[in-house]
Every structure is written in structure tokens, then in C-alpha cells.
Design an enzyme around this catalytic site. Structure first.
Site, PDB file in Angstrom:
ATOM      1  N   ILE A 121      17.464 -12.964  73.228  1.00 31.07           N
ATOM      2  CA  ILE A 121      17.233 -11.856  72.286  1.00 31.07           C
ATOM      3  C   ILE A 121      17.293 -10.499  72.960  1.00 31.07           C
ATOM      4  O   ILE A 121      17.305  -9.473  72.286  1.00 31.07           O
ATOM      5  CB  ILE A 121      15.889 -12.004  71.524  1.00 31.07           C
ATOM      6  CG1 ILE A 121      14.730 -12.239  72.494  1.00 31.07           C
ATOM      7  CG2 ILE A 121      15.988 -13.103  70.493  1.00 31.07           C
ATOM      8  CD1 ILE A 121      13.365 -12.241  71.828  1.00 31.07           C
ATOM      9  N   GLY A 122      17.335 -10.469  74.267  1.00 31.44           N
ATOM     10  CA  GLY A 122      17.391  -9.151  74.899  1.00 31.44           C
ATOM     11  C   GLY A 122      17.492  -9.250  76.395  1.00 31.44           C
ATOM     12  O   GLY A 122      17.360 -10.333  76.992  1.00 31.44           O
ATOM     13  N   GLU A 123      17.751  -8.111  76.974  1.00 31.37           N
ATOM     14  CA  GLU A 123      17.889  -8.042  78.426  1.00 31.37           C
ATOM     15  C   GLU A 123      17.332  -6.713  78.883  1.00 31.37           C
ATOM     16  O   GLU A 123      17.736  -5.656  78.387  1.00 31.37           O
ATOM     17  CB  GLU A 123      19.373  -8.159  78.792  1.00 31.37           C
ATOM     18  CG  GLU A 123      19.620  -8.201  80.274  1.00 31.37           C
ATOM     19  CD  GLU A 123      21.079  -8.525  80.588  1.00 31.37           C
ATOM     20  OE1 GLU A 123      21.826  -8.910  79.667  1.00 31.37           O
ATOM     21  OE2 GLU A 123      21.455  -8.360  81.752  1.00 31.37           O
ATOM     22  N   GLY A 124      16.400  -6.781  79.805  1.00 30.98           N
ATOM     23  CA  GLY A 124      15.844  -5.541  80.343  1.00 30.98           C
ATOM     24  C   GLY A 124      16.175  -5.432  81.814  1.00 30.98           C
ATOM     25  O   GLY A 124      16.941  -6.227  82.364  1.00 30.98           O
TER      26      GLY A 124
ATOM     27  N   TYR B 293      14.375  -6.110  84.245  1.00 33.51           N
ATOM     28  CA  TYR B 293      13.800  -7.147  85.093  1.00 33.51           C
ATOM     29  C   TYR B 293      14.190  -8.561  84.710  1.00 33.51           C
ATOM     30  O   TYR B 293      13.810  -9.511  85.366  1.00 33.51           O
ATOM     31  CB  TYR B 293      12.269  -7.003  85.116  1.00 33.51           C
ATOM     32  CG  TYR B 293      11.881  -5.640  85.584  1.00 33.51           C
ATOM     33  CD1 TYR B 293      12.151  -5.236  86.884  1.00 33.51           C
ATOM     34  CD2 TYR B 293      11.307  -4.726  84.714  1.00 33.51           C
ATOM     35  CE1 TYR B 293      11.840  -3.969  87.320  1.00 33.51           C
ATOM     36  CE2 TYR B 293      10.986  -3.454  85.139  1.00 33.51           C
ATOM     37  CZ  TYR B 293      11.262  -3.078  86.449  1.00 33.51           C
ATOM     38  OH  TYR B 293      10.958  -1.821  86.872  1.00 33.51           O
TER      39      TYR B 293
ATOM     40  N   VAL C  37      15.312 -11.966  77.949  1.00 35.19           N
ATOM     41  CA  VAL C  37      14.261 -12.391  77.027  1.00 35.19           C
ATOM     42  C   VAL C  37      14.877 -13.387  76.038  1.00 35.19           C
ATOM     43  O   VAL C  37      15.934 -13.127  75.463  1.00 35.19           O
ATOM     44  CB  VAL C  37      13.645 -11.187  76.274  1.00 35.19           C
ATOM     45  CG1 VAL C  37      12.498 -11.650  75.387  1.00 35.19           C
ATOM     46  CG2 VAL C  37      13.154 -10.120  77.253  1.00 35.19           C
TER      47      VAL C  37
ATOM     48  N   LYS D 163      10.226 -14.445  78.682  1.00 33.47           N
ATOM     49  CA  LYS D 163      10.876 -13.461  79.541  1.00 33.47           C
ATOM     50  C   LYS D 163      11.126 -14.103  80.901  1.00 33.47           C
ATOM     51  O   LYS D 163      10.193 -14.509  81.576  1.00 33.47           O
ATOM     52  CB  LYS D 163       9.944 -12.250  79.671  1.00 33.47           C
ATOM     53  CG  LYS D 163      10.572 -11.033  80.249  1.00 33.47           C
ATOM     54  CD  LYS D 163       9.669  -9.816  79.986  1.00 33.47           C
ATOM     55  CE  LYS D 163      10.289  -8.574  80.552  1.00 33.47           C
ATOM     56  NZ  LYS D 163       9.479  -7.389  80.266  1.00 33.47           N
TER      57      LYS D 163
ATOM     58  N   ASP E 105       5.990   3.195  80.731  1.00 33.89           N
ATOM     59  CA  ASP E 105       7.358   2.986  80.265  1.00 33.89           C
ATOM     60  C   ASP E 105       7.387   2.846  78.739  1.00 33.89           C
ATOM     61  O   ASP E 105       8.140   2.053  78.201  1.00 33.89           O
ATOM     62  CB  ASP E 105       7.956   1.741  80.930  1.00 33.89           C
ATOM     63  CG  ASP E 105       9.465   1.630  80.692  1.00 33.89           C
ATOM     64  OD1 ASP E 105      10.112   2.673  80.465  1.00 33.89           O
ATOM     65  OD2 ASP E 105       9.989   0.507  80.707  1.00 33.89           O
TER      66      ASP E 105
HETATM   67  N1  LIG Z   1       7.357 -10.518  72.775  1.00 35.38           N
HETATM   68  C1  LIG Z   1       8.572 -10.157  72.342  1.00 35.38           C
HETATM   69  N2  LIG Z   1       9.000 -10.557  71.127  1.00 35.38           N
HETATM   70  C2  LIG Z   1      10.218 -10.209  70.675  1.00 35.38           C
HETATM   71  N3  LIG Z   1      11.068  -9.425  71.352  1.00 35.38           N
HETATM   72  C3  LIG Z   1      10.697  -8.989  72.563  1.00 35.38           C
HETATM   73  C4  LIG Z   1       9.440  -9.334  73.129  1.00 35.38           C
HETATM   74  N4  LIG Z   1       9.329  -8.726  74.340  1.00 35.38           N
HETATM   75  C5  LIG Z   1      10.481  -8.055  74.526  1.00 35.38           C
HETATM   76  N5  LIG Z   1      11.301  -8.208  73.457  1.00 35.38           N
HETATM   77  C6  LIG Z   1      12.613  -7.604  73.258  1.00 35.38           C
HETATM   78  O1  LIG Z   1      13.488  -8.030  74.275  1.00 35.38           O
HETATM   79  C7  LIG Z   1      14.319  -6.953  74.654  1.00 35.38           C
HETATM   80  C8  LIG Z   1      14.281  -6.794  76.163  1.00 35.38           C
HETATM   81  O2  LIG Z   1      12.972  -6.488  76.528  1.00 35.38           O
HETATM   82  P1  LIG Z   1      12.577  -6.041  77.987  1.00 35.38           P
HETATM   83  O3  LIG Z   1      11.147  -5.687  77.939  1.00 35.38           O
HETATM   84  O4  LIG Z   1      13.000  -7.066  78.962  1.00 35.38           O
HETATM   85  O5  LIG Z   1      13.517  -4.835  78.251  1.00 35.38           O
HETATM   86  P2  LIG Z   1      13.611  -3.386  77.634  1.00 35.38           P
HETATM   87  O6  LIG Z   1      12.255  -2.892  77.271  1.00 35.38           O
HETATM   88  O7  LIG Z   1      14.615  -3.388  76.522  1.00 35.38           O
HETATM   89  O8  LIG Z   1      14.226  -2.596  78.835  1.00 35.38           O
HETATM   90  P3  LIG Z   1      13.614  -2.289  80.280  1.00 35.38           P
HETATM   91  O9  LIG Z   1      12.887  -3.484  80.760  1.00 35.38           O
HETATM   92  O10 LIG Z   1      14.821  -2.017  81.057  1.00 35.38           O
HETATM   93  O11 LIG Z   1      12.737  -1.122  80.095  1.00 35.38           O
HETATM   94  C9  LIG Z   1      13.865  -5.735  73.857  1.00 35.38           C
HETATM   95  O12 LIG Z   1      14.705  -5.598  72.745  1.00 35.38           O
HETATM   96  C10 LIG Z   1      12.508  -6.092  73.386  1.00 35.38           C
HETATM   97  O13 LIG Z   1      12.209  -5.477  72.130  1.00 35.38           O
END
Ligand SMILES: Nc1ncnc2c1ncn2[C@@H]1O[C@H](COP(=O)(O)OP(=O)(O)OP(=O)(O)O)[C@@H](O)[C@H]1O
Length: 468
Positions: free
Chosen positions: A25-28, A30, A33, A49, A148
Site C-alpha cells: 500500500i505504500g513506500e516510505g 524506511y 508498507v 511496515k 515528520d
Molecule cells: N497503519 C497504516 N495504515 C494504513 N496505511 C498506512 C499505515 N502506515 C502507513 N501507511 C501508509 O503507507 C504509506 C507509506 O508510509 P510510510 O510511513 O512508510 O512513508 P511516508 O510517510 O509516505 O514517507 P516517509 O517515510 O518517507 O516520510 C503512506 O501512504 C501511509 O499513509
């Protein structure tokens, strides 16, 4: 849901067996996800994550350790709950399982701006803001600065008992702060640039909870206008926090800060050393009310301007903000931020998260295709149906913290390995995988990888490419 890998189930460590993986669903910065379901309770969705391996591959990153240590002690309705910690001893990759939230402020804002093309209703803005402040107040009173905060880190629960409840997420950079405060330089650059407080941009050596309040102010303005308030162009590849364009965007709206109003300004490294560049343009007429299209006499404006106070020592705190008149006047904030209590008010149906079912836990792409995602789960079905989309390709730029790595044997101090119940050599890629992906989605992914901007106006690449 099958995994398409025959009878490997019995070889899997226990923790893997309790989930069905739906997709990415996502990539940050670190890691990745994933959305998963708990097999024993199919109505329960979990966001897992996976933290990237450190470059040198010699253990779990300090960022991850810090996140776990913090999250395990945190319990508040407006802070995302860490439900499980899993570790793969073979490669020390780490998996944190959080309660899943269907929405986040980034998507909610984007939906209003690009899809429904209408402002977010006042009740929703106020309820989102109140809950965000409530969670932050809890964190700050526990000596935790998030550092952040940005719309994608502020989650909102989908349908169910907690519908419309805000959850602050992503403590990758959060850190317990105690006096004497730790200098920023030790930790790398913090806070994504658009939400970054001016004291950090000017090189402050110490940070306080006021940096989060600045970010909340930026987010509040964005909820009201659907546009990021200060959209500076980031100069990348430098550890120097000084971002001239970002400062310029702030000064243009709020006017130049002055030592009279912000006495410690003169002590900030970049105010001294870059004085010519910073003060090149003189912006004397603050224009916040014209950007917001609201009366400077309104309580919302008053609260926002207190969050965007230059001097961090004078900036409103979360506790004070919760007491502000804005929250005492109609419409009063509520627990379900997404559904206004007034009958007859239009309810916006926000889309469910896009799920990329082509990527497994190892981050590899599968080209096999089979059936679409099975129905009966919030992420893949519901009223909007599955959003099977290519994954975002460009992680957000942020620096890794420069700390010594925790060696594998050191993990036992955190009692993580025992919780994980995993034997050495176990491969998290054995996780049951949904194989419901069309080859077309993969092609689309490749195409979008080449177009990190994805054609969205007004967003620099790292923001534009956030969603698949
Ligand atoms: N508990 C969760 N439930 C649903 N979606 C989530 C959850 N935690 C994170 N996400 C989603 O996953 C995606 C990636 O999250 P992540 O925290 O890894 O990175 P980010 O906040 O997008 O970027 P960065 O870590 O670079 O600041 C985001 O769209 C975030 O909204």
C-alpha cells in the site's frame, strides 16, 4: 486466499501464518508498507511496515529500533497502535504490524482538490485538527516530538467502530527528547521541507515540540485551501538544513521575521551567514489572510496564525490550541471526523487505498497473473472495489540517522526475536501472497516509474509519486 506456492504452509514461522497478505500500500524512506488480514479475524486489517535492510546489512537500523521502542510504550486513541513486532533473524529484517487505517490526510485533501473539487466541510476540518492536536498533546506530554508530521502521516480510520478517528503515524524520526536537548546535527535533517519550521530551516541546533506545531499549522491551512501553504523547491543532496526557497515562500506569506519579534533569530546560524540571500527580497506585508481567503478576525485565522508564529517559544502549544475558541464554537468537533452529525449534510465517500498486489514482502515484482483480489475485505472490495495500481517508485528523500548499528545479538535486549517466533533461515517472502494481478498493472507500474511526476500539478516529484 491461496499463496500459489503449494504446501509450504507448515514450514512457515508462526507469525507469517497468522496473516494473509493482500498487497503493497505504500513506500516510505524506511521501507514498504503492506496490507494484510489476520486469518483468525478476517475483519481485522493490519498495515505491516517492512524496514529496509541497512546498506551494510549488519543489523537493524537505529531508526527502526527507535520506532519500536517508542511505539511499544505509546497508547492513545489518536496515535496509531503497534499490534505486533516480527523479526527475521536470518537477515534481521524487521516487520512492524500496525492497525490499518483506510485513509490519510494526503488522500483526503487530494480527493477534495482533484475529484470532488470542493472544500472539506468545516466540521471535518475541525474534527481532524482537534484529534491531531489531541494525539500530539499526548506525545508532547510524553516528551516525544514527532518531527515528520505531514498529511501522509496523519491517518484516518475507515468504516467500523473507529470510523473517522485520526491516528498519528510514522515515528521513523520521532525521538524522546529530554533536557539537555540533543543537537539536530547528530540526527540528520528532519521534517519534510514544506512542513519544516523556520528555526530548522535557519539551522537551529535544538528542536522542540514547537516544530510539530508549525507543521500542524501548515496542515491546517492545507485542509482549508486544499493546497500546501509553503511549497518550496527543495535543494537536494546537502545535509545543510538551509533551504532558501522554502524560507522565501514562508516570508512571502508571513513577512520577514524580525529580531524584535523573534529575539533569538540573530543566534541562528543561517540568519547570520546567509543574511544577504535570506533578506534579498523584502516582504513587508503579510498576506496569510489573502492566501486563506478568510477574515483575520475569525477564530480559525487566529488559531492558525498562532501556530505559524515565527518565534518557537511564542508558538502555541498543543495543550493551548485544544483550548482555543475555534474548538468551542459551532460546528463542534466530533469523534467521527468524516461524517458530519447534522442530518442532510453531504457525506463524501473517500476511496479506499490502492493496493499493489504485484509486490511481495521481499519487494519483488510478480508477473504471474490470476484472479482479481477476492471480495470480502475492506481494502480489496467494499463500495469502491479494488484499486490495483502500480507502486510508487521514488522514496521520499530523507537522511538516515548516523548512529552505530544494532547487531543481531543485541536485539534480544528488546525481546523482539522471542516475540517474533522465527527460526534462522526463515524467509519472509514465504508469506502467503495474493496473486490477483493483471500484467497490465505491471506495465502501468513500469510506465509510471518513468514518470515520477504522474502529471499532478503543483507537486514536486517526491510528493507526486507518492501514490501508485
Ligand atoms: N497503519 C497504516 N495504515 C494504513 N496505511 C498506512 C499505515 N502506515 C502507513 N501507511 C501508509 O503507507 C504509506 C507509506 O508510509 P510510510 O510511513 O512508510 O512513508 P511516508 O510517510 O509516505 O514517507 P516517509 O517515510 O518517507 O516520510 C503512506 O501512504 C501511509 O499513509
Amino acid at each position: 486466499m491461496g499463496d500459489g506456492r503449494g504446501n509450504s504452509n507448515s514450514n512457515r514461522p508462526e507469525w507469517l501464518q497468522q496473516y494473509d497478505l493482500i498487497g503493497k500500500i505504500g513506500e516510505g524512506t524506511y521501507g514498504l508498507v503492506f496490507l494484510a488480514k489476520i486469518k483468525a479475524n478476517r475483519s481485522k486489517s493490519i498495515a505491516i511496515k517492512k524496514f529496509k535492510q541497512s546498506k551494510d546489512g549488519d543489523g537493524v537500523s537505529p531508526t527502526a529500533i527507535r520506532e519500536i521502542m517508542l511505539l511499544r510504550e505509546i497508547s492513545h486513541e489518536n496515535v496509531v497502535k503497534l499490534v505486533n513486532v516480527h523479526i527475521n533473524q536470518a537477515d534481521m529484517s524487521l516487520y512492524l504490524a500496525f492497525d490499518y487505517a483506510e485513509h490519510d490526510l494526503y488522500e483526503i485533501i487530494r480527493h477534495h482538490r482533484d475529484k470532488v473539487i470542493q472544500a472539506i466541510n468545516q466540521y471535518t476540518v475541525k474534527s481532524l485538527l482537534w484529534q491531531l492536536l489531541n494525539g500530539l498533546n499526548y506525545l508532547h506530554s510524553n516528551w516525544i516530538v514527532h518531527r515528520d508530521l505531514k498529511p501522509s502521516n496523519i491517518l484516518v480510520m475507515g468504516e467500523g467502530e473507529e470510523h473517522g478517528v485520526v491516528k498519528i503515524a510514522d515515528f521513523g524520526l520521532a525521538r524522546i527528547y529530554q533536557a539537555p536537548l540533543k543537537p539536530l546535527a547528530e540526527n540528520g535533517v528532519v521534517v519534510t521541507i514544506w512542513y519544516r519550521a523556520p528555526e530548522l530551516l535557519l539551522g537551529a541546533k535544538h528542536y522542540t515540540s514547537a516544530v510539530d506545531m508549525w507543521a500542524v499549522g501548515c496542515i491546517f491551512a492545507e485542509l482549508l485551501t486544499l493546497k500546501p501553504l509553503f511549497q518550496g523547491q527543495e535543494v537536494k543532496g546537502t545535509p545543510n538544513p538551509f533551504q532558501l526557497d522554502q524560507l522565501d515562500k514562508i516570508f512571502k506569506v508571513l513577512g520577514h521575521p524580525t529580531p524584535e519579534k523573534w529575539p533569538t533569530l540573530v543566534n541562528l546560524p543561517h540568519w547570520q551567514s546567509d543574511v544577504q540571500r535570506i533578506q534579498g527580497h523584502k516582504y513587508d506585508n503579510p498576506a496569510l489572510y489573502s492566501v486563506l481567503h478568510m477574515s483575520p478576525k475569525s477564530p480559525a485565522y487566529d488559531l492558525l496564525s498562532k501556530m505559524l508564529e515565527y518565534d518557537p517559544r511564542k508558538r502555541i502549544t498543543a495543550t493551548q490550541a485544544l483550548e482555543h475558541e475555534y474548538f468551542r464554537m459551532e460546528p463542534l468537533p466530533g469523534r467521527n471526523a468524516l461524517v458530519p452529525p447534522q442530518p442532510g449534510e453531504k457525506i463524501v465517500n473517500y476511496p479506499t487505498r490502492p493496493v499493489d498486489t504485484t509486490t511481495d514482502f521481499e519487494g519483488t515484482i510478480s508477473l504471474q497473473t490470476s484472479q482479481p483480489v477476492s471480495s470480502g475485505n475492506a481494502a480489496s472490495g467494499g463500495i469502491h472495489g479494488p484499486h490495483v495500481m502500480p507502486a510508487r517508485s521514488v522514496p521520499r528523500p530523507m537522511q538516515m540517522v548516523n548512529m552505530p548499528r544494532m547487531q543481531p545479538q543485541g536485539m534480544s535486549a528488546y525481546n523482539l526475536a522471542s516475540q517474533a517466533g522465527m527460526g534462522a533461515g526463515m524467509n519472509p517472502g514465504n508469506m502467503p501472497m495474493q496473486r490477483g494481478v493483471a500484467a497490465q498493472a505491471h506495465q502501468q507500474q513500469q510506465m509510471r516509474r518513468k514518470d515520477p511526476g504522474m502529471g499532478m500539478p503543483g507537486y514536486p516529484p517526491q510528493q507526486k509519486s507518492r501514490r501508485f
